[in-house]
Design a protein around this motif. Structure first.
Motif, PDB file in Angstrom:
ATOM      1  N   SER A 152     -22.988 -36.796 -13.983  1.00 47.56           N
ATOM      2  CA  SER A 152     -20.836 -37.435 -13.851  1.00 47.56           C
ATOM      3  C   SER A 152     -20.185 -35.761 -14.431  1.00 47.56           C
ATOM      4  N   ALA A 153     -19.524 -35.301 -14.159  1.00 47.40           N
ATOM      5  CA  ALA A 153     -17.939 -34.420 -15.402  1.00 47.40           C
ATOM      6  C   ALA A 153     -17.954 -35.806 -15.508  1.00 47.40           C
ATOM      7  N   ALA A 154     -17.583 -34.896 -17.477  1.00 48.98           N
ATOM      8  CA  ALA A 154     -16.336 -35.469 -18.414  1.00 48.98           C
ATOM      9  C   ALA A 154     -15.087 -35.157 -19.177  1.00 48.98           C
ATOM     10  N   ARG A 155     -14.242 -35.050 -19.168  1.00 48.33           N
ATOM     11  CA  ARG A 155     -13.216 -34.216 -19.974  1.00 48.33           C
ATOM     12  C   ARG A 155     -12.520 -34.983 -21.554  1.00 48.33           C
ATOM     13  N   VAL A 156     -12.576 -34.473 -22.156  1.00 39.90           N
ATOM     14  CA  VAL A 156     -11.471 -34.319 -23.164  1.00 39.90           C
ATOM     15  C   VAL A 156     -10.812 -34.088 -23.169  1.00 39.90           C
ATOM     16  N   VAL A 157      -9.854 -35.054 -24.167  1.00 40.69           N
ATOM     17  CA  VAL A 157      -7.965 -34.028 -23.318  1.00 40.69           C
ATOM     18  C   VAL A 157      -7.666 -34.051 -25.037  1.00 40.69           C
ATOM     19  N   LEU A 158      -7.041 -33.076 -25.610  1.00 41.84           N
ATOM     20  CA  LEU A 158      -6.606 -33.210 -26.819  1.00 41.84           C
ATOM     21  C   LEU A 158      -4.777 -33.320 -26.886  1.00 41.84           C
ATOM     22  N   MET A 159      -3.728 -34.583 -26.672  1.00 42.08           N
ATOM     23  CA  MET A 159      -2.309 -33.974 -27.100  1.00 42.08           C
ATOM     24  C   MET A 159      -1.637 -34.847 -28.200  1.00 42.08           C
ATOM     25  N   ASP A 160      -0.437 -34.444 -28.454  1.00 42.43           N
ATOM     26  CA  ASP A 160       0.428 -34.747 -29.280  1.00 42.43           C
ATOM     27  C   ASP A 160       0.978 -36.066 -28.729  1.00 42.43           C
ATOM     28  N   VAL A 161       1.278 -36.766 -29.632  1.00 43.50           N
ATOM     29  CA  VAL A 161       2.102 -37.940 -29.693  1.00 43.50           C
ATOM     30  C   VAL A 161       3.441 -37.913 -28.125  1.00 43.50           C
ATOM     31  N   SER A 162       4.080 -37.497 -28.344  1.00 45.74           N
ATOM     32  CA  SER A 162       4.720 -36.876 -26.585  1.00 45.74           C
ATOM     33  C   SER A 162       4.174 -36.893 -25.668  1.00 45.74           C
ATOM     34  N   GLY A 163       2.586 -36.702 -25.704  1.00 45.54           N
ATOM     35  CA  GLY A 163       1.432 -37.208 -24.111  1.00 45.54           C
ATOM     36  C   GLY A 163       1.659 -34.635 -23.779  1.00 45.54           C
TER      37      GLY A 163
END
Length: 75
Positions: free
Chosen positions: A15-26
């Motif tokens: 399965s493909a997985a993705r990790v996304v790092l965001m600031d508090v505004s998205g």
């Protein structure tokens, strides 16, 4: 410095997985994609040394599963 996250053990092999790092505004700061191994605890490290002190969101996405956690950077 880095943050670690990983998919749950019930994730299907390949399965493909993705990790996304965001600031508090998205706003997306960084993404990282990888393939999951079924039945094994798996971690992915995300480089955080370039981030300013503050609160960020770390989202893990796989087929049928999404988890979002808060990431606090203290310098």
């Amino acid at each position: 410095p880095s943050a670690r996250t990983g998919p749950p053990r019930r994730t299907a092999a390949g399965s493909a997985a993705r990790v996304v790092l965001m600031d508090v505004s998205g706003k997306v700061i960084q993404t990282c994609s990888f393939v999951c191994n079924a039945g094994k605890r798996q971690y992915k490290e995300i480089e955080t040394g370039f981030l300013a002190a503050g609160v960020y969101m770390l989202r893990l996405e796989t087929a049928g599963y999404t988890e979002t956690t808060r990431l606090l950077i203290i310098r």
